[in-house]
Design a protein around this motif. Structure first.
Motif, mmCIF file in Angstrom:
data_model
loop_
_atom_site.group_PDB
_atom_site.id
_atom_site.type_symbol
_atom_site.label_atom_id
_atom_site.label_comp_id
_atom_site.label_asym_id
_atom_site.label_seq_id
_atom_site.Cartn_x
_atom_site.Cartn_y
_atom_site.Cartn_z
ATOM 1 N N LEU A 35 8.797 1.225 11.167
ATOM 2 C CA LEU A 35 8.090 1.008 10.147
ATOM 3 C C LEU A 35 6.552 1.164 10.243
ATOM 4 C CD1 LEU A 35 10.291 -1.694 8.478
ATOM 5 C CD2 LEU A 35 10.535 1.018 8.225
ATOM 6 N N THR A 36 5.746 1.159 9.393
ATOM 7 C CA THR A 36 4.316 1.239 9.396
ATOM 8 C C THR A 36 3.897 0.336 8.171
ATOM 9 O OG1 THR A 36 4.209 3.312 8.025
ATOM 10 C CG2 THR A 36 4.086 3.337 10.586
ATOM 11 N N LEU A 37 2.680 -0.365 8.199
ATOM 12 C CA LEU A 37 2.180 -0.834 7.327
ATOM 13 C C LEU A 37 0.914 0.043 6.584
ATOM 14 C CD1 LEU A 37 1.819 -4.361 8.355
ATOM 15 C CD2 LEU A 37 3.548 -3.534 6.695
ATOM 16 N N CYS A 38 0.926 0.482 5.272
ATOM 17 C CA CYS A 38 -0.029 1.269 5.116
ATOM 18 C C CYS A 38 -0.954 0.401 3.790
ATOM 19 C CB CYS A 38 0.699 2.198 3.906
ATOM 20 S SG CYS A 38 1.767 3.325 5.279
ATOM 21 N N LEU A 39 -2.064 0.642 3.794
ATOM 22 C CA LEU A 39 -3.112 0.070 2.884
ATOM 23 C C LEU A 39 -3.516 1.166 1.863
ATOM 24 C CD1 LEU A 39 -4.620 -2.659 2.383
ATOM 25 C CD2 LEU A 39 -6.572 -1.596 3.269
ATOM 26 N N VAL A 40 -2.990 1.223 0.640
ATOM 27 C CA VAL A 40 -2.987 2.071 -0.570
ATOM 28 C C VAL A 40 -3.863 1.547 -1.457
ATOM 29 C CG1 VAL A 40 -1.276 2.947 -2.133
ATOM 30 C CG2 VAL A 40 -0.507 2.612 -0.033
ATOM 31 N N ASP A 41 -4.675 2.762 -1.805
ATOM 32 C CA ASP A 41 -5.609 2.559 -3.066
ATOM 33 C C ASP A 41 -4.664 3.235 -4.209
ATOM 34 O OD1 ASP A 41 -7.265 2.519 -4.954
ATOM 35 O OD2 ASP A 41 -8.813 3.879 -3.995
ATOM 36 N N ALA A 42 -4.328 2.397 -5.107
ATOM 37 C CA ALA A 42 -3.678 2.673 -6.371
ATOM 38 C C ALA A 42 -4.355 2.691 -7.597
ATOM 39 C CB ALA A 42 -2.283 2.189 -6.461
ATOM 40 N N GLY A 43 -5.753 2.551 -7.528
ATOM 41 C CA GLY A 43 -6.632 2.592 -8.574
ATOM 42 C C GLY A 43 -6.665 1.079 -9.320
ATOM 43 N N GLY A 44 -6.035 0.129 -8.473
ATOM 44 C CA GLY A 44 -6.189 -1.310 -9.033
ATOM 45 C C GLY A 44 -7.513 -1.827 -8.382
ATOM 46 N N ALA A 45 -7.699 -3.089 -8.672
ATOM 47 C CA ALA A 45 -9.045 -3.844 -7.972
ATOM 48 C C ALA A 45 -9.140 -4.005 -6.699
ATOM 49 C CB ALA A 45 -8.904 -5.255 -8.856
ATOM 50 N N ALA A 46 -7.864 -3.914 -6.154
ATOM 51 C CA ALA A 46 -7.787 -4.298 -4.755
ATOM 52 C C ALA A 46 -6.682 -3.184 -4.183
ATOM 53 C CB ALA A 46 -7.730 -5.603 -4.186
ATOM 54 N N PRO A 47 -6.803 -2.641 -2.854
ATOM 55 C CA PRO A 47 -5.890 -2.039 -2.059
ATOM 56 C C PRO A 47 -4.703 -3.036 -1.924
ATOM 57 C CG PRO A 47 -7.990 -1.958 -0.985
ATOM 58 C CD PRO A 47 -8.141 -2.853 -1.852
ATOM 59 N N LEU A 48 -3.482 -2.215 -2.010
ATOM 60 C CA LEU A 48 -2.164 -2.934 -1.928
ATOM 61 C C LEU A 48 -1.650 -2.732 -0.632
ATOM 62 C CD1 LEU A 48 -0.680 -1.889 -5.353
ATOM 63 C CD2 LEU A 48 -1.753 -4.281 -4.702
ATOM 64 N N GLU A 49 -0.885 -3.640 0.051
ATOM 65 C CA GLU A 49 -0.146 -3.422 1.128
ATOM 66 C C GLU A 49 1.459 -2.946 1.124
ATOM 67 O OE1 GLU A 49 -0.688 -5.660 5.559
ATOM 68 O OE2 GLU A 49 0.379 -6.912 4.074
ATOM 69 N N VAL A 50 1.720 -1.944 1.507
ATOM 70 C CA VAL A 50 3.018 -1.078 1.587
ATOM 71 C C VAL A 50 3.735 -1.061 2.783
ATOM 72 C CG1 VAL A 50 4.311 0.716 0.382
ATOM 73 C CG2 VAL A 50 2.188 -0.309 -0.781
ATOM 74 N N VAL A 51 5.069 -1.417 2.846
ATOM 75 C CA VAL A 51 5.827 -0.907 4.076
ATOM 76 C C VAL A 51 6.334 0.412 3.807
ATOM 77 C CG1 VAL A 51 7.597 -1.563 5.261
ATOM 78 C CG2 VAL A 51 6.309 -3.492 4.525
ATOM 79 N N CYS A 52 6.224 1.231 4.937
ATOM 80 C CA CYS A 52 6.756 2.525 4.759
ATOM 81 C C CYS A 52 7.529 3.015 6.094
ATOM 82 C CB CYS A 52 5.595 3.518 4.688
ATOM 83 S SG CYS A 52 6.086 5.280 4.469
ATOM 84 N N GLY A 53 8.662 3.644 5.853
ATOM 85 C CA GLY A 53 9.550 3.959 7.101
ATOM 86 C C GLY A 53 9.310 5.538 7.355
ATOM 87 N N ALA A 54 8.402 6.416 6.713
ATOM 88 C CA ALA A 54 8.277 7.553 7.020
ATOM 89 C C ALA A 54 7.247 7.888 8.030
ATOM 90 C CB ALA A 54 7.840 8.432 5.644
#
Length: 807
Positions: A62-81
């Motif tokens: 698994l990896t931890l991805c810091l994602v910019d989804a257009g919100g006020a702050a980036p989101l931390e998302v767990v990904c397995g790809a």
């Protein structure tokens, strides 16, 4: 036929509403069976950019991805790809989003780390089968943009029920042409997107600027020999050679066009030919030139016993009735139906032979039925395609293949057309339009309506010479053009009041009179009429097989009515209906002495469920008793009285089983009634049925009687009637005794009395009759009437012991 709403929008260059399109098509040319939304359940998915990717502290995969989804702050998302990279753009489902299949995302911990959403794969979005990696997007849309706004993939499948006489509606351009006629605008084929992203040739580029080499029977194009040895099976045959192509996956726009119709992309060359098929209704076939022996393309009839392994892997034996496309040694295609794997395009293909043909519809239909195989191409060839538009279609296909697979055309395509045809013309009289439609239609409006769907209209004398486009093989007569005027003008614009008309003088056929009487009486008895197809599975050993069945389930003519009615009962049971009373009066078919079957009229009835509808006075919980065998007998006797001659038919119990049969005086059984066995649910009542042959009675002879010119004489007689003597028996005796010279014109019962003053006896009653006497030629005397009345009373006393009541 499935069409894509977005594809229609591209042809009409305007937005469309799928429901509005369905309504317009239903009123215009063809009913719409369904409108199926595509990918409209992705409204919660956003565009996101991955800013950072780092390993998961508690999981190796698994990896931890810091994602910019257009919100006020980036989101931390767990990904397995494994394919997620920083700086790339991916589809992102935030917390609370609902994905296809009903999966709703929650904020949750994965191996100790909270994940605030999910980066999505193609499979999770319903856009493909790839689940191993996240779907990487090539878009400049800002993070937070709606996925459907950045990638316009939301669509609607519009399922059209196209009639066999309208092959022009089997493509998007044909449907768009009909819509443009009523919505305004023009149909323009979109420009082709090339591999470098630039726009290529448009609708007219290919046909207008590429030369075509005509030939009568054979020719050579870029080293490939082409011969047409069966011009009857292939009236027009075109071949082009494209060299230097690179076969691979189709570009996204092309693959999406096909998937929107429910078709799986194969490779860029095959997908290009399928695109042309669904866009402009021209089936095409691409050969791998390296696999063609000769190299040669030969169109001929199949040899007796010749075999071919088609693309579905089945070895099929051919006959001389089949047209095949061969190389120098063997057949490679069953013309108009299906090709073989021996010459199909693969990843190693570099040179193509592109076929564009018109195959004789009847030949294709017979071949398809004989081989038991169907395809998108055969579906169109057997209905007839536009022979005159083949150069346009081939040119657009060449442009499309070169745009998505590269390659070059070194020689002009070859066009083998032994008997060139010109567009046919049909003359139309404007006054005839108004005469048939019942409302006047002005000449300019006729020209406008017909021109809107591709007809070329030119005035000639007092008529209009209308040139029929090649895509309308159904238009051959003046009345066909008038029908088009009516539908394009709009059926809703015609008045619905009944206009003056001249009644016909031809009497109805005796069979129709008999069937009409039967239908009226049975409907009054509470039954509903069903009209089932005369085709179905074999219902008896004597069932007659159809030579060209529509399907395997409809391969025989019915020899009975009850099997079809039982299928209707089972259909109603599946819909939850329990109380069913159906009848059908129609034709059944028996083997005849000659080549044609013997047709007979029969009546069938099926009964199940409650004996009568419930009544409010019985309370909501009262149960109405179900019909039983005696209800069946009552309906059987009713049917016998309607369908059989009044004399000579006896209803008697069946010798074997429970039920009854109707037999003639000579013992011939003409009908039967009994219990039926069906696939019934547990809550269903018993099922009963009857069948009866209908005897067509001659129409009654109308007799003329002049109005009376002589006065009538009336006598009222009061009679003492013993119990057991009916009024009908009394009337019969009075008419027989008083009918001498037809002097007794009428008999009426005026009154019935029961009570004191009558002779003793059970059921004795007093009945008063009015006797009306008249001679059509003279006035009757009192003496004549009294003598005739005395004779009538004497007959009553002698035969029935009925006497005149004394005051």
């Amino acid at each position: 036929m499935i069409v894509s709403r977005r594809w229609l929008e591209a042809l009409l260059t305007r937005p469309l509403d799928a429901k509005d399109v369905a309504d317009r098509l239903a009123m215009l040319c063809a009913p719409v069976d369904a409108v199926v939304p595509l990918h409209q359940d992705l409204g919660d998915v956003l565009i996101a950019r991955v800013l950072e990717v780092k390993p998961h502290p508690n999981a190796d995969r698994l990896t931890l991805c810091l994602v910019d989804a257009g919100g006020a702050a980036p989101l931390e998302v767990v990904c397995g790809a494994p394919n997620v990279q920083a700086g790339k753009t991916y589809p992102f489902a935030p917390v609370g989003a609902t994905l296809p299949g009903g999966l709703k995302l929650d904020r949750r911990k994965i191996r100790g780390v909270e994940s605030n959403g999910m980066l999505c794969s193609a499979k999770e979005l319903g856009l493909g089968a790839d689940h191993a990696g996240i779907l990487e997007l090539d878009t400049t849309a800002a993070p937070g943009t709606k996925f459907l706004d950045a990638l316009p993939i939301a669509d609607d499948q519009i399922v059209i029920d196209v009639g066999a006489n309208r092959p022009d509606l089997l493509c998007h351009r044909g449907v768009a042409r009909e819509l443009a006629a009523v919505m305004g605008g023009v149909v323009k084929l979109p420009e082709i997107r090339r591999a470098d992203g630039q726009m290529g040739g448009g609708a007219e580029t290919a046909s207008a600027h590429r030369p075509i080499r005509p030939s009568a029977h054979q020719g050579i194009v870029d080293g490939v020999e082409v011969r047409v040895e069966d011009p009857e099976g292939a009236p027009r045959y075109m071949i082009a050679v494209i060299r230097g192509v690179k076969v691979g996956p189709s570009p996204a726009w092309l693959a999406h066009r096909l998937t929107s119709l429910g078709h799986r992309p194969i490779n860029n060359v095959v997908d290009a030919t399928n695109y042309i098929l669904f866009e402009i209704n021209q089936p095409l076939h691409a050969f791998d030139l390296a696999k063609l022996r000769g190299p040669a393309v030969v169109v001929r009839r199949a040899k007796p016993g010749e075999q071919i392994v088609t693309l579905d892997g089945v070895n099929r034996r051919l006959t001389t009735d089949n047209t095949v496309i061969c190389d120098a040694e063997r057949p490679t295609i069953v013309a108009g139906v299906m090709g073989s794997a021996e010459s199909e395009v693969s990843e190693s293909t570099t040179d193509l032979v592109l076929e564009c043909a018109y195959f004789q519809p009847t030949r294709v239909r017979r071949t398809r039925r004989a081989l038991g195989v169907s395809s998108e191409s055969s579906y169109r060839f057997e209905r007839g395609i536009d022979m005159l538009a083949m150069p346009d279609a081939l040119g657009r296909a060449i442009d499309l293949i070169r745009a998505v697979a590269g390659g070059e055309v070194r020689e002009a395509p070859l066009d083998i057309w032994p008997e060139p045809q010109q567009p046919r013309s049909v003359f139309l009289r404007p006054e005839r339009v108004g005469h048939l439609l019942g409302v006047p239609v002005e000449r300019p409006e006729i020209e406008r309506l017909l021109s809107a769907v591709g007809f070329v209209v030119a005035p000639k004398d007092q008529r209009l010479a209308v040139q029929v486009p090649g895509w309308r093989p159904d238009v051959t007569r003046e009345v066909d053009l008038i029908e088009d005027v009516a539908r394009l003008r709009g059926y809703q614009t015609f008045p619905d009041e009944l206009r003056p008309y001249r009644p016909g003088t031809v009497p109805d056929a005796p069979s129709e009179v008999t069937l009409g009487r039967i239908r009226e009486r049975l409907v009054r008895a509470g039954l509903l009429e069903a009209r089932t197809l005369p085709l179905g599975p074999a219902d008896s050993p004597a069932a007659i097989a159809v030579q060209n069945p529509l399907s395997a389930e409809e391969a025989h003519l019915r020899s009975r009515l009850l099997p079809g009615l039982m299928r209707r009962v089972e259909h109603n049971w599946r819909a939850g209906e329990r109380d069913i009373r159906l009848f059908e009066a129609g034709t059944v078919f028996q083997p005849g002495k000659g080549p044609l079957p013997d047709e007979q009229l029969w009546l069938g009835i099926v009964l199940t469920g409650a004996r009568r509808p419930p009544h409010w006075s019985e309370g909501g919980g009262a149960k109405v008793p179900d019909m039983d065998i005696w209800d069946l007998k009552r309906h059987f006797e009713l049917a016998v009285g309607l369908a059989c001659p009044p004399q000579g038919v006896v209803v008697q119990p069946l010798k074997d089983g429970v039920g009854w049969e109707a037999a003639l005086a000579d013992g011939t059984v003409v009908g039967s009634a009994g219990v039926l066995e069906a696939d019934a649910p547990r809550w269903a009542g018993p099922l009963y049925g009857l069948e009866l042959r209908v005897t067509v009675a001659p129409p009654p002879v109308a007799r003329y009687e002049p109005l009376p010119t002589q006065p009538a004489v009336q006598r009222d007689i009061s009679l003492v009637v013993p119990g057991g003597v009916t009024a009908a028996a009394i009337e019969a005796v009075l008419r027989r005794a008083g009918g001498v010279g037809a002097l007794l014109a009428r008999l009426d019962v005026l009154d019935e009395y029961r009570g004191a003053g009558l002779p003793p006896g059970e059921g004795t009653r007093g009945v008063t009759w009015r006797c009306t006497f008249r001679d059509p030629a003279r006035t009757l005397t009192e003496k004549e009437v009294d003598a005739l009345l005395g004779k009538m009373l004497s007959a009553l006393e002698g035969e029935l012991d009925v006497r005149r009541r004394e005051a």
